[in-house]
Design an enzyme around this catalytic site. Sequence first.
Site, PDB file in Angstrom:
ATOM      1  N   ALA A   1       4.389 -12.405 -11.066  1.00  0.00           N
ATOM      2  CA  ALA A   1       5.183 -11.262 -10.610  1.00  0.00           C
ATOM      3  C   ALA A   1       6.183 -11.645  -9.522  1.00  0.00           C
ATOM      4  O   ALA A   1       7.155 -10.925  -9.285  1.00  0.00           O
ATOM      5  CB  ALA A   1       4.257 -10.157 -10.084  1.00  0.00           C
TER       6      ALA A   1
ATOM      7  N   TYR B   1      -4.413  -2.606   4.691  1.00  0.00           N
ATOM      8  CA  TYR B   1      -5.751  -2.467   5.257  1.00  0.00           C
ATOM      9  C   TYR B   1      -5.660  -2.580   6.774  1.00  0.00           C
ATOM     10  O   TYR B   1      -4.807  -3.303   7.295  1.00  0.00           O
ATOM     11  CB  TYR B   1      -6.690  -3.545   4.696  1.00  0.00           C
ATOM     12  CG  TYR B   1      -8.101  -3.411   5.209  1.00  0.00           C
ATOM     13  CD1 TYR B   1      -8.857  -2.270   4.904  1.00  0.00           C
ATOM     14  CD2 TYR B   1      -8.667  -4.378   6.039  1.00  0.00           C
ATOM     15  CE1 TYR B   1     -10.141  -2.114   5.400  1.00  0.00           C
ATOM     16  CE2 TYR B   1      -9.962  -4.231   6.528  1.00  0.00           C
ATOM     17  CZ  TYR B   1     -10.687  -3.083   6.203  1.00  0.00           C
ATOM     18  OH  TYR B   1     -11.952  -2.919   6.701  1.00  0.00           O
TER      19      TYR B   1
ATOM     20  N   TYR C   1      -8.448 -10.403  10.701  1.00  0.00           N
ATOM     21  CA  TYR C   1      -7.701  -9.588   9.744  1.00  0.00           C
ATOM     22  C   TYR C   1      -6.428  -9.007  10.363  1.00  0.00           C
ATOM     23  O   TYR C   1      -5.371  -9.618  10.315  1.00  0.00           O
ATOM     24  CB  TYR C   1      -8.579  -8.506   9.069  1.00  0.00           C
ATOM     25  CG  TYR C   1      -7.891  -8.033   7.819  1.00  0.00           C
ATOM     26  CD1 TYR C   1      -8.177  -8.593   6.580  1.00  0.00           C
ATOM     27  CD2 TYR C   1      -6.855  -7.086   7.891  1.00  0.00           C
ATOM     28  CE1 TYR C   1      -7.461  -8.237   5.451  1.00  0.00           C
ATOM     29  CE2 TYR C   1      -6.125  -6.726   6.770  1.00  0.00           C
ATOM     30  CZ  TYR C   1      -6.436  -7.296   5.547  1.00  0.00           C
ATOM     31  OH  TYR C   1      -5.701  -6.945   4.436  1.00  0.00           O
TER      32      TYR C   1
ATOM     33  N   LYS D   1       0.673  -7.754   6.676  1.00  0.00           N
ATOM     34  CA  LYS D   1       0.551  -6.308   6.450  1.00  0.00           C
ATOM     35  C   LYS D   1       1.535  -5.536   7.337  1.00  0.00           C
ATOM     36  O   LYS D   1       2.101  -4.526   6.902  1.00  0.00           O
ATOM     37  CB  LYS D   1      -0.891  -5.849   6.694  1.00  0.00           C
ATOM     38  CG  LYS D   1      -1.884  -6.324   5.612  1.00  0.00           C
ATOM     39  CD  LYS D   1      -1.480  -5.881   4.213  1.00  0.00           C
ATOM     40  CE  LYS D   1      -2.540  -6.194   3.162  1.00  0.00           C
ATOM     41  NZ  LYS D   1      -2.031  -5.985   1.786  1.00  0.00           N
TER      42      LYS D   1
END
Length: 396
Positions: free
Chosen positions: A111, A224, A234, A243
């Site tokens: 993609a 997230y 994270y 993110k």
Amino acid sequence: MIIEPRMRGFICLTSHPKGCEKNVLNQIDYVKSKGKIAGAKKVLVIGASTGFGLASRITSAFGSDAATIGVFFEKAPAEGKTASPGYYNSLAFEAAAKDAGLYAKSINGDAFSNEVKAQTIDLIKADLGQVDLVIYSLASPVRQHPVTGVLHRSVLKPIGDTFSDKTVDFHTGNVSEVTITPCNDEDIANTVAVMGGEDWQMWMDALLSAGVLAEGAMTVAYSYIGPKVTEPVYRKGTIGMAKDHLESTAFKITEDLAKIGGKAFVSVNKALVTQASSAIPVIPLYISLLYKIMKAKGTHEGCIEQIQRLFSARLYTNGSIPVDEKGRIRIDDWEMDEAVQKEVAELWKGATTENLPSIGDLNGYKSDFLNLFGFGFDGVDYAAEANEMVEIPGLI
Ligand code: NAD
Ligand code: NA
């Protein structure tokens, strides 16, 4: 052949076609049981074969009778070797969609490449004309940049300081200390290149300039946040930078889509067992504690419950789409509930190899993990011969 799970590290090398089919059919049944959603009728899902993307495709098709095009990167079967689970999932999805009289076609390829974007645009032009919803749900460790040709690899590292905390090997249940050294600047740039918003923007630019986005079209990507305990690896680590970039890209895409009255959103989803999340240190321990608490409260959800709620209670209500102070849709609300998070934090401190089976839902974690590969489903005869060579008809 008779197919059994063959584990290696954080992945399973085999997958079961009948079990993957069962997984998809269960998700379809769930969506149907919740009733119709007044959602989009022509939907493109990028990252459509597993996890949140598959759930988005199923929710669109069986919640709103949508025609769907799915893009994914999966391994086809070879003699004596099973396909990757997303391949069998997509086969099962397409068969069920066709049985229900719904259009469904898929493109298997990278993609991130210009070629797959062009193939997708050609397919939309030929079959659907335009799409009114684009779900962007890629999770990948690598991206070859379509302009520079550079192969970027994402890393899961803290920024600035060495991180040490507990983690669990969910196969053995062994709780131990993990230490991760901080990243360098290149790691941040590479992780943002793979999991940030640049590719999402490239997709939307290409779709818009090809004229295949309908008036008022919407696009949604998934993000997230999570708790304090996972922050260093994270949200405040390399993946968190990606993110942040993805979330800010939503505003740029919304500006670009203004001419067709379109909008881009990021939805912050709940922590769940997927192929992507199992590989992140610390997260499996957090998830096993979280599952236990949320199951006891009756608020636990899997990918399909999350996405069905996202579509029915956020995206396609009669009112406007509710967002937080940073413009994000929050469907992680039940995970981030104060009481839930307080309980996780308390259990976290005392978690050991000995008590995890009782204070955490290690079995739930394990069974979700097996389910990803089509194993452990009721109603599937795993002792029977299965045909691993089944193929998706008309796959591009
Ligand atoms: P997943 O691994 O289940 O799905 C990834 C999908 O991307 C698959 O369909 C795969 O085929 C496809 N893909 C990967 N590389 C590709 C490529 N080069 N070309 C085409 N397709 C490719 O992951 P997931 O957990 O569903 O993650 C989807 C999104 O949701 C990610 O942005 C992730 O960060 C986010 N998210 C995940 C969680 C979680 O706990 N799992 C929580 C919140 C948000
Ligand atoms: Na996905």
